[in-house]
Design a protein around this motif. Sequence first.
Motif, PDB file in Angstrom:
ATOM      1  N   GLY A 281       0.819  -1.216   0.000  1.00 41.93           N
ATOM      2  CA  GLY A 281       0.000   0.000   0.000  1.00 41.93           C
ATOM      3  C   GLY A 281       0.848   1.259   0.000  1.00 41.93           C
ATOM      4  O   GLY A 281       0.585   2.200  -0.763  1.00 41.93           O
TER       5      GLY A 281
ATOM      6  N   GLN B  76       2.496   1.612  -3.432  1.00 43.55           N
ATOM      7  CA  GLN B  76       1.530   2.048  -4.458  1.00 43.55           C
ATOM      8  C   GLN B  76       1.132   3.512  -4.260  1.00 43.55           C
ATOM      9  O   GLN B  76       0.943   4.247  -5.230  1.00 43.55           O
ATOM     10  CB  GLN B  76       0.277   1.163  -4.432  1.00 43.55           C
ATOM     11  CG  GLN B  76       0.500  -0.258  -4.902  1.00 43.55           C
ATOM     12  CD  GLN B  76       0.857  -0.354  -6.376  1.00 43.55           C
ATOM     13  OE1 GLN B  76       0.624   0.566  -7.157  1.00 43.55           O
ATOM     14  NE2 GLN B  76       1.447  -1.467  -6.757  1.00 43.55           N
TER      15      GLN B  76
ATOM     16  N   LEU C 135      -3.271   6.485   0.667  1.00 35.80           N
ATOM     17  CA  LEU C 135      -3.568   5.110   1.076  1.00 35.80           C
ATOM     18  C   LEU C 135      -4.613   5.185   2.179  1.00 35.80           C
ATOM     19  O   LEU C 135      -4.467   5.952   3.129  1.00 35.80           O
ATOM     20  CB  LEU C 135      -2.293   4.433   1.592  1.00 35.80           C
ATOM     21  CG  LEU C 135      -2.440   3.086   2.320  1.00 35.80           C
ATOM     22  CD1 LEU C 135      -3.022   2.016   1.398  1.00 35.80           C
ATOM     23  CD2 LEU C 135      -1.084   2.631   2.861  1.00 35.80           C
TER      24      LEU C 135
ATOM     25  N   VAL D 147      -5.421   4.304  -2.867  1.00 35.24           N
ATOM     26  CA  VAL D 147      -4.866   2.962  -2.756  1.00 35.24           C
ATOM     27  C   VAL D 147      -5.587   2.392  -1.539  1.00 35.24           C
ATOM     28  O   VAL D 147      -5.635   3.036  -0.486  1.00 35.24           O
ATOM     29  CB  VAL D 147      -3.336   2.998  -2.538  1.00 35.24           C
ATOM     30  CG1 VAL D 147      -2.806   1.600  -2.283  1.00 35.24           C
ATOM     31  CG2 VAL D 147      -2.649   3.643  -3.734  1.00 35.24           C
TER      32      VAL D 147
END
Length: 166
Positions: free
Chosen positions: A51, A54, A62, A96
Amino acid sequence: IMLHSTLALSLLLIAVSSNLAMAIKKEKRPPQTLSRGWGDEITWVQTYEEGLYQAKKSNKPLMVIHHLEDCQYCQALKKAFAENEEIQEMAQNNFVMLNLMHETTDKNLSPDGQYVPRIMFIDPSLTVRADITGRYSNRLYTYEPQDIPILIENMKKALRLIQTEL
């Protein structure tokens, strides 16, 4: 007898081909086990580390949802979360997404305790946003089904923070 066996064979072929067609249809969309009921259309990451990676890579916040399967408050929030179109759309397109049924080693994700449900936001600079909270002073990051409007506002706030900090 010939007609009977031809009919039986035809029926068998129809049954087999329709089962095959259903199996193929099912295969197209892999089962979304990572959603755990929070939203099957949402792309979920598997781990906190993934996470963070990303979030940094995509420049999206996130959103981490801590929950437990046998927690009635988590179940109620999950239902409200999954049924809310605005949340589902924002989660799919702008965040995310991670939902966890265990604690992370990151102590920043439990600044006021390890309770569930707990939703926290981490911005793409990998800063846990302790300033995005719900309405409870004793459990800052908890939300109840009736807090969905607050959660939507907090999701928008997380997005605005990123835009202003770029």
